[in-house]
Design an enzyme around this catalytic site. Structure first.
Site, PDB file in Angstrom:
ATOM      1  N   GLY A   1       0.814  -1.216   0.000  1.00 34.65           N
ATOM      2  CA  GLY A   1       0.000   0.000   0.000  1.00 34.65           C
ATOM      3  C   GLY A   1       0.840   1.255   0.000  1.00 34.65           C
ATOM      4  N   CYS A   2       1.882   1.263   0.800  1.00 32.21           N
ATOM      5  CA  CYS A   2       2.739   2.451   0.883  1.00 32.21           C
ATOM      6  C   CYS A   2       3.510   2.666  -0.415  1.00 32.21           C
ATOM      7  CB  CYS A   2       3.684   2.328   2.074  1.00 32.21           C
ATOM      8  SG  CYS A   2       2.790   2.283   3.652  1.00 32.21           S
ATOM      9  N   THR A   3       3.885   1.580  -1.079  1.00 36.06           N
ATOM     10  CA  THR A   3       4.550   1.689  -2.368  1.00 36.06           C
ATOM     11  C   THR A   3       3.599   2.273  -3.403  1.00 36.06           C
ATOM     12  OG1 THR A   3       6.052  -0.126  -1.882  1.00 36.06           O
ATOM     13  CG2 THR A   3       5.699   0.390  -4.209  1.00 36.06           C
TER      14      THR A   3
ATOM     15  N   ALA B   1       3.192   6.022  -2.667  1.00 40.29           N
ATOM     16  CA  ALA B   1       4.414   6.771  -2.993  1.00 40.29           C
ATOM     17  C   ALA B   1       4.586   6.905  -4.507  1.00 40.29           C
ATOM     18  CB  ALA B   1       5.631   6.092  -2.372  1.00 40.29           C
TER      19      ALA B   1
END
Length: 156
Positions: free
Chosen positions: A46-48, A51
């Site tokens: 999710g964070c990838t 970003a």
């Protein structure tokens, strides 16, 4: 319960280590509009996604006068790997003691599959050129968030 920021509040100051061994402070960004987004952990799916969405929208955000900064409790070395692996083109800052995340209301109680725990609350803050909160969004989704933020800011 974590205190949450609202439009008109003064953005909490910060001076944190960056992914490239430097430091970044909110004071150094005065005069610019800033999108500060808090995410739980570098290099997770999710964070990838989030970003990379910011990376892919960066040129148009910058053209509209915004600077993007990501903040997480990850150590600078892990952030450097994240930047390199995903060709991120904006600064990531490390808040290992979670002091800044707490000040922004982006760290606190979370629930996942019935389990309650403390963690980073995925959040986004738009800070105006004078250091005031323009937008404070909590519990945002990783996927589709940047597109929604762009619409909220009138960029699409």
């Amino acid at each position: 319960m974590t205190t949450r920021l609202a439009p008109g509040d003064t953005a909490p100051a910060f001076d944190l280590p960056t992914h490239d061994g430097g430091r970044l402070s909110l004071d150094s960004l005065k005069g610019h509009k800033v999108i500060l987004y808090a995410y739980p952990a570098a290099m997770t799916p999710g964070c990838t996604k989030q970003a990379c969405d910011f990376r892919d929208s960066l040129a148009s955000l910058q053209a509209a006068g915004y600077r993007v900064v990501g903040i997480s409790p990850d150590k600078p070395a892990k952030l450097a790997k994240f930047v390199e692996r995903d060709a991120l083109t904006f600064p990531l800052v490390s808040d290992g003691d979670k002091e800044v995340l707490n000040a922004y209301g982006a760290y606190g109680e979370k629930k996942n599959y019935g389990r309650v725990y403390e963690g980073v609350i995925r959040s986004t803050f738009v800070i105006d050129a004078d250091g005031k909160i323009e937008v404070a969004q909590y519990n945002v989704r990783a996927t589709g968030h940047v597109a929604k933020l762009r619409r909220d800011l009138g960029l699409d």
